[in-house]
Design a protein around this motif. Structure first.
Motif, PDB file in Angstrom:
ATOM      1  N   TYR A  23      11.320   3.977 -18.080  1.00 46.32           N
ATOM      2  CA  TYR A  23      12.751   3.722 -17.841  1.00 46.32           C
ATOM      3  C   TYR A  23      12.910   3.101 -16.452  1.00 46.32           C
ATOM      4  CZ  TYR A  23      13.891   6.392 -21.995  1.00 46.32           C
ATOM      5  OH  TYR A  23      13.990   6.811 -23.299  1.00 46.32           O
ATOM      6  N   LEU A  24      13.741   2.063 -16.343  1.00 43.20           N
ATOM      7  CA  LEU A  24      13.952   1.413 -15.052  1.00 43.20           C
ATOM      8  C   LEU A  24      14.628   2.388 -14.102  1.00 43.20           C
ATOM      9  CD1 LEU A  24      15.213  -2.134 -16.147  1.00 43.20           C
ATOM     10  CD2 LEU A  24      12.881  -1.401 -15.608  1.00 43.20           C
ATOM     11  N   THR A  25      14.161   2.408 -12.876  1.00 41.70           N
ATOM     12  CA  THR A  25      14.812   3.266 -11.883  1.00 41.70           C
ATOM     13  C   THR A  25      15.693   2.395 -10.990  1.00 41.70           C
ATOM     14  OG1 THR A  25      12.787   3.163 -10.585  1.00 41.70           O
ATOM     15  CG2 THR A  25      13.121   5.134 -11.883  1.00 41.70           C
ATOM     16  N   LEU A  26      16.824   2.944 -10.637  1.00 37.07           N
ATOM     17  CA  LEU A  26      17.843   2.163  -9.941  1.00 37.07           C
ATOM     18  C   LEU A  26      17.900   2.536  -8.466  1.00 37.07           C
ATOM     19  CD1 LEU A  26      20.476   2.419 -12.783  1.00 37.07           C
ATOM     20  CD2 LEU A  26      18.964   0.495 -12.254  1.00 37.07           C
ATOM     21  N   ALA A  27      18.453   1.602  -7.705  1.00 39.19           N
ATOM     22  CA  ALA A  27      18.555   1.830  -6.267  1.00 39.19           C
ATOM     23  C   ALA A  27      19.925   2.426  -5.980  1.00 39.19           C
ATOM     24  CB  ALA A  27      18.379   0.503  -5.532  1.00 39.19           C
ATOM     25  N   GLY A  28      20.008   3.729  -5.943  1.00 36.29           N
ATOM     26  CA  GLY A  28      21.285   4.380  -5.641  1.00 36.29           C
ATOM     27  C   GLY A  28      22.086   4.698  -6.886  1.00 36.29           C
ATOM     28  N   LYS A  29      23.392   4.883  -6.678  1.00 42.02           N
ATOM     29  CA  LYS A  29      24.252   5.415  -7.739  1.00 42.02           C
ATOM     30  C   LYS A  29      24.654   4.401  -8.792  1.00 42.02           C
ATOM     31  CE  LYS A  29      26.768   9.393  -5.994  1.00 42.02           C
ATOM     32  NZ  LYS A  29      28.000   9.796  -5.331  1.00 42.02           N
ATOM     33  N   GLY A  30      24.722   3.134  -8.433  1.00 41.22           N
ATOM     34  CA  GLY A  30      25.244   2.128  -9.358  1.00 41.22           C
ATOM     35  C   GLY A  30      24.177   1.580 -10.287  1.00 41.22           C
ATOM     36  N   THR A  31      24.207   0.272 -10.513  1.00 41.26           N
ATOM     37  CA  THR A  31      23.273  -0.345 -11.464  1.00 41.26           C
ATOM     38  C   THR A  31      22.325  -1.316 -10.774  1.00 41.26           C
ATOM     39  OG1 THR A  31      24.789  -2.175 -11.954  1.00 41.26           O
ATOM     40  CG2 THR A  31      24.990  -0.181 -13.322  1.00 41.26           C
ATOM     41  N   LYS A  32      22.326  -1.336  -9.444  1.00 42.54           N
ATOM     42  CA  LYS A  32      21.422  -2.240  -8.705  1.00 42.54           C
ATOM     43  C   LYS A  32      19.976  -1.812  -8.895  1.00 42.54           C
ATOM     44  CE  LYS A  32      24.450  -3.475  -4.905  1.00 42.54           C
ATOM     45  NZ  LYS A  32      25.277  -2.595  -4.114  1.00 42.54           N
ATOM     46  N   THR A  33      19.102  -2.802  -9.085  1.00 44.66           N
ATOM     47  CA  THR A  33      17.667  -2.512  -9.069  1.00 44.66           C
ATOM     48  C   THR A  33      17.168  -2.845  -7.673  1.00 44.66           C
ATOM     49  OG1 THR A  33      17.022  -4.762  -9.632  1.00 44.66           O
ATOM     50  CG2 THR A  33      17.521  -3.270 -11.485  1.00 44.66           C
ATOM     51  N   ARG A  34      15.858  -2.773  -7.482  1.00 47.29           N
ATOM     52  CA  ARG A  34      15.392  -3.072  -6.118  1.00 47.29           C
ATOM     53  C   ARG A  34      15.391  -4.570  -5.831  1.00 47.29           C
ATOM     54  NH1 ARG A  34       9.960  -4.661  -5.761  1.00 47.29           N
ATOM     55  NH2 ARG A  34       8.652  -4.023  -7.504  1.00 47.29           N
ATOM     56  N   VAL A  35      15.626  -5.404  -6.865  1.00 45.28           N
ATOM     57  CA  VAL A  35      15.688  -6.855  -6.643  1.00 45.28           C
ATOM     58  C   VAL A  35      17.154  -7.276  -6.499  1.00 45.28           C
ATOM     59  CG1 VAL A  35      15.180  -9.129  -7.616  1.00 45.28           C
ATOM     60  CG2 VAL A  35      13.566  -7.247  -7.946  1.00 45.28           C
ATOM     61  N   THR A  36      17.453  -7.974  -5.432  1.00 41.67           N
ATOM     62  CA  THR A  36      18.821  -8.439  -5.183  1.00 41.67           C
ATOM     63  C   THR A  36      19.301  -9.319  -6.331  1.00 41.67           C
ATOM     64  OG1 THR A  36      18.197  -8.494  -2.874  1.00 41.67           O
ATOM     65  CG2 THR A  36      20.252  -9.607  -3.453  1.00 41.67           C
ATOM     66  N   GLY A  37      20.495  -9.015  -6.838  1.00 41.12           N
ATOM     67  CA  GLY A  37      21.066  -9.827  -7.911  1.00 41.12           C
ATOM     68  C   GLY A  37      20.630  -9.421  -9.311  1.00 41.12           C
ATOM     69  N   VAL A  38      19.785  -8.409  -9.414  1.00 38.29           N
ATOM     70  CA  VAL A  38      19.349  -7.930 -10.741  1.00 38.29           C
ATOM     71  C   VAL A  38      19.883  -6.515 -10.953  1.00 38.29           C
ATOM     72  CG1 VAL A  38      17.381  -7.373 -12.231  1.00 38.29           C
ATOM     73  CG2 VAL A  38      17.277  -9.372 -10.713  1.00 38.29           C
ATOM     74  N   PHE A  39      20.624  -6.351 -12.037  1.00 42.87           N
ATOM     75  CA  PHE A  39      21.275  -5.072 -12.339  1.00 42.87           C
ATOM     76  C   PHE A  39      20.758  -4.566 -13.693  1.00 42.87           C
ATOM     77  CE2 PHE A  39      23.842  -7.844  -9.791  1.00 42.87           C
ATOM     78  CZ  PHE A  39      24.277  -7.035  -8.749  1.00 42.87           C
ATOM     79  N   ALA A  40      20.754  -3.258 -13.880  1.00 39.84           N
ATOM     80  CA  ALA A  40      20.285  -2.708 -15.163  1.00 39.84           C
ATOM     81  C   ALA A  40      21.266  -1.648 -15.646  1.00 39.84           C
ATOM     82  CB  ALA A  40      18.895  -2.104 -14.999  1.00 39.84           C
ATOM     83  N   CYS A  41      21.502  -1.649 -16.949  1.00 46.94           N
ATOM     84  CA  CYS A  41      22.464  -0.697 -17.507  1.00 46.94           C
ATOM     85  C   CYS A  41      22.028  -0.269 -18.911  1.00 46.94           C
ATOM     86  CB  CYS A  41      23.854  -1.337 -17.553  1.00 46.94           C
ATOM     87  SG  CYS A  41      23.904  -2.930 -18.368  1.00 46.94           S
ATOM     88  N   GLY A  42      22.654   0.786 -19.406  1.00 47.11           N
ATOM     89  CA  GLY A  42      22.345   1.260 -20.756  1.00 47.11           C
ATOM     90  C   GLY A  42      21.037   2.033 -20.826  1.00 47.11           C
ATOM     91  N   ASP A  43      20.535   2.193 -22.040  1.00 48.12           N
ATOM     92  CA  ASP A  43      19.398   3.088 -22.292  1.00 48.12           C
ATOM     93  C   ASP A  43      18.120   2.696 -21.556  1.00 48.12           C
ATOM     94  OD1 ASP A  43      21.136   4.300 -23.986  1.00 48.12           O
ATOM     95  OD2 ASP A  43      19.812   4.283 -25.733  1.00 48.12           O
ATOM     96  N   VAL A  44      17.945   1.418 -21.215  1.00 41.33           N
ATOM     97  CA  VAL A  44      16.699   1.008 -20.551  1.00 41.33           C
ATOM     98  C   VAL A  44      16.565   1.678 -19.185  1.00 41.33           C
ATOM     99  CG1 VAL A  44      17.589  -1.097 -19.424  1.00 41.33           C
ATOM    100  CG2 VAL A  44      15.180  -0.971 -20.114  1.00 41.33           C
ATOM    101  N   ALA A  45      17.703   2.130 -18.645  1.00 39.67           N
ATOM    102  CA  ALA A  45      17.678   2.770 -17.334  1.00 39.67           C
ATOM    103  C   ALA A  45      18.231   4.195 -17.410  1.00 39.67           C
ATOM    104  CB  ALA A  45      18.491   1.946 -16.338  1.00 39.67           C
ATOM    105  N   ASP A  46      18.256   4.768 -18.594  1.00 38.50           N
ATOM    106  CA  ASP A  46      18.878   6.087 -18.748  1.00 38.50           C
ATOM    107  C   ASP A  46      18.126   6.933 -19.770  1.00 38.50           C
ATOM    108  OD1 ASP A  46      20.479   8.303 -19.161  1.00 38.50           O
ATOM    109  OD2 ASP A  46      21.946   7.209 -20.366  1.00 38.50           O
TER     110      ASP A  46
END
Ligand code: NAP
Length: 320
Positions: free
Chosen positions: A263-286
């Motif tokens: 599962y993708l891990t996020l940088a902080g509370k929102g949907t930011k990943t560790r790459v600037t401009g790349v966001f992740a949401c839904g089951d792939v990160a949950d």
């Protein structure tokens, strides 16, 4: 001047997360481009009754719900391309996605690739896949009218599949490796109350048996008792595997952080990943909630965060 060859937002995946991100991004005039993937609509396309999506007091069928999601996102201009993303390159910005040999660039990427069914790992799952072995009761239950089937697993998916299969099959056996279910109490009770469902506790399927005459089909399973190790053969017409899901995150492994399950891990509370401009949401990160409604919620968050990021980019560009 913005470069027209660079999209504002590319959304990868088309479940509740992807379409909600698309809805918000298109209403923010970002003209999002979505690649819907191998299973347009995602996991709800293989779900029957959805009774827990708010706004549908009588429930709704999964595919019907996804059709509505898509219509709503397209109404505001989302461009949906029913193709699968083969690889990504997040060394930008801009970031790149490769689809059927073609490269597309975007300032922001929203990953909403979801998760997919897990398999036990038996040879028979491959040999008899589509010939009596399935991970989707909605898709294949019809073929087992009047037959006997087993469902493997003890979670909500297994209970849902077992209940659904009783509409077609004469008898449904739930094979679970422990003597206690993981499923929610209400789903458990529904299965316990269903006279066509029988539980086989402390058991695992170690082999799927079948033959090719007159055509390829399943004839039974070999079960092993997880407490005393004894084995037995059980004649059966079909095997439905319902043991959970794995995230569709392989193509991001070079670029993003993920946990031990993928599962993708996020940088902080929102949907930011560790790459600037790349966001992740839904089951792939949950791996915790994995619900359509939570996926939709994080899809909304991803679109808002992408919009804010793009706004900041424009300020920087116009200040230069
Ligand atoms: P899950 O909750 O992870 O349950 C998986 C089940 O499969 C567990 O009982 C597990 O056994 C068993 N299992 C795992 N690997 C196995 C293996 N190799 N061999 C045999 N058994 C194995 O997965 P899920 O049922 O797909 O549910 C996932 C999430 O979606 C949950 O949060 C669930 O609440 C939700 N969901 C909700 C609904 C609904 O509300 N309508 C419907 C479906 C799913 P153990 O228990 O021994 O670990």
């Amino acid at each position: 001047m913005p470069d027209p060859a660079i999209e504002n937002v590319i959304i990868i995946g088309s479940g509740p997360a992807g379409f909600t991100a698309a809805l918000y991004a298109s209403r923010a005039n970002l003209n999002p481009l979505m690649f819907s993937g191998n299973v347009p609509g995602g996991q709800l396309m293989i779900t029957t009754d959805v009774e827990n999506y708010p706004g549908f007091p009588d429930g709704i069928q999964g595919p019907a719900l996804m059709k509505l999601f898509r219509e709503q996102a397209e109404r505001f201009g989302t461009r949906v391309v029913d193709k699968h993303v083969d690889s990504v390159d997040f060394s930008g910005p801009p970031h790149r996605v490769v689809v059927g040999g073609e490269e597309h660039m975007a300032h922001t990427i929203i990953i909403a690739t979801g998760a997919e069914a897990k398999w036990i790992g038996l040879e028979g799952e491959v040999t008899y896949g589509g010939y009596g072995v399935s991970a989707c009761a909605t898709c294949d239950g019809f073929f087992f009218r009047g037959k006997q089937v087993i469902v493997v697993g003890g979670g909500d998916t297994a209970m849902e599949e077992a209940n659904f299969l009783t509409r077609h099959a004469e008898r449904v056996f739930v094979v679970h490796r422990r003597d206690e279910l993981r499923a929610s109490k209400i789903m458990q009770q529904r299965a316990f109350d269903n006279p066509k469902i029988e539980f086989i506790w402390n058991s695992e399927v170690i082999e799927i048996l079948g033959n090719n005459v007159p055509s390829k089909h399943v004839t039974g399973v070999r079960l092993r008792n997880t407490v005393d190790g004894t084995e037995r053969e059980m004649p059966i017409d079909g095997v439905f595997v319902a043991i959970g899901h794995k995230p569709n995150s392989e193509i991001f492994s070079e670029w993003l952080d993920m946990d031990e399950l993928g599962y993708l891990t996020l940088a902080g509370k929102g949907t930011k990943t560790r790459v600037t401009g790349v966001f992740a949401c839904g089951d792939v990160a949950d791996h915790v909630y994995r619900q359509a409604v939570t996926a939709a919620g994080t899809g909304c968050m991803a679109a808002i965060e992408a919009e804010r990021y793009l706004e900041a980019l424009e300020h920087v560009a116009s200040a230069v």
